[in-house]
Write an enzyme that holds these catalytic residues in place. Structure first.
Site, mmCIF file in Angstrom:
data_model
loop_
_atom_site.group_PDB
_atom_site.id
_atom_site.type_symbol
_atom_site.label_atom_id
_atom_site.label_comp_id
_atom_site.label_asym_id
_atom_site.label_seq_id
_atom_site.Cartn_x
_atom_site.Cartn_y
_atom_site.Cartn_z
ATOM 1 N N GLY A 31 0.798 -1.214 0.000
ATOM 2 C CA GLY A 31 0.000 0.000 0.000
ATOM 3 C C GLY A 31 0.834 1.269 0.000
ATOM 4 N N TYR A 181 -12.706 2.390 12.394
ATOM 5 C CA TYR A 181 -11.451 2.650 11.677
ATOM 6 C C TYR A 181 -11.152 4.156 11.659
ATOM 7 C CZ TYR A 181 -8.168 3.432 7.898
ATOM 8 O OH TYR A 181 -7.091 3.871 7.161
#
Length: 316
Positions: A31, A181
């Site tokens: 990522g 999150y």
């Protein structure tokens, strides 16, 4: 006549040299973290990838070496969900000082049920925030040994619309994955700013900077097999989105600048230039809720109690 700066304009494609410096990137195997590590490796610095998966870390280091001639890159095992293991990271780095750490690694769950770390903390809050909070404590002696080290915390645009519930930091009463999150990333950002205030109060040369990548999509990210493979079909269907967001290679730019640019100051927030979603990095105004120092202080105390350590107690 006003003085003219001798510093050239910042160019994301022409980074300054950083030979002899050592940078740690948590979650550097995939990522945005991978692209942070790849870009920093091109400066001549030694870049260490912190990863809980040795196989993925090996693939990432091989990819960087294939793209960056002479790259000084290696990996260490790092599991932010296992707090007791983090104290061993300092020895595994095998360095006398650390010039920067990029707190990038993170867990994002899309669906219930709620999960916990081995220490009994909600997985996203425990990994994304508590793990980095504790890691900073153990790294602080190495950071303090550098002349002007930086702690760079990777937040998220998802945190802009969230607020912390200080009475339910572990999301035990009301668990919704996307909200949890966002709050875990908001906790990280509060931590990064609070850390800089405490570093300044202690007279430390270490500085803490908070960044976010804006909108960073896999479909707009260049391929780095086997780390990331972007099919041609994905590139075509994602083309309209490029007007608003960007790929993860560009999402890495704010963190890379926060590590390298001497003009970046502690306590700042850096993100993409265009609506905070895409473009080259800029210093943006602090979000209103991030300026609430009372929330940050309560979060700090709770994090210290939950981890048993605190970064400011490890200052050299």
């Amino acid at each position: 006549m006003s003085p003219v700066s001798s510093a050239p304009p910042w160019n994301v494609h022409r980074l300054p040299r950083a030979d002899g410096r050592v940078f740690l990137v948590t979650g550097g195997n995939a990522g945005i973290g991978y692209f942070v590590a790849e870009q920093l490796s091109a400066t001549g610095a030694t870049v260490v990838l912190g990863s809980r998966n040795p196989t993925k870390a090996e693939a990432a280091t091989a990819s960087i070496r294939a793209r960056v001639a002479g790259a000084r890159v290696r990996a260490v095992r790092l599991d932010l969900a296992d707090l007791a293991s983090l104290r061993t990271v300092v020895d595994s780095l095998k360095v006398e000082r650390l010039d920067a750490v990029v707190h990038n690694a993170g867990v994002a769950l899309d669906d219930p049920p709620r999960e916990e770390t081995g220490d009994g903390h909600e997985l996203m809050f425990g990994t994304n925030h508590l793990g980095h909070f504790a890691l900073t404590h153990w790294l602080m002696p190495l950071l303090s040994a550098a002349p002007a080290a930086r702690v760079v915390t990777m937040g998220s645009f998802a945190a802009k619309s969230e607020r912390l519930d200080l009475d339910d930091l572990q999301s035990r009463q009301d668990y919704r994955p996307k909200r949890t999150y966002g709050r875990s990333k908001l906790a990280q950002m509060h931590f990064g700013l609070a850390l800089d205030r405490r570093l300044r109060a202690a007279g430390s040369a270490v500085r803490s900077v908070v960044v976010h990548p804006g909108g960073a999509l896999d479909s707009l990210t260049p391929s780095r097999p086997p780390i990331h493979v972007r099919p041609t079909s994905a590139r075509l269907t994602a083309a309209p989105a490029a007007l608003l967001v960007q790929g993860k290679h560009a999402g890495a730019w704010p963190a890379v600048r926060a590590v390298l640019d001497p003009a970046v100051r502690g306590g700042q927030l850096w993100g993409p230039r265009v609506f905070g979603l895409r473009g080259e990095p800029r210093n943006e105004p602090l979000w209103n809720h991030l300026a609430d120092t009372s929330v940050a202080a309560r979060l700090w105390d709770a994090s210290r109690d939950l981890t048993g350590v605190a970064p400011d107690t490890a200052l050299a």
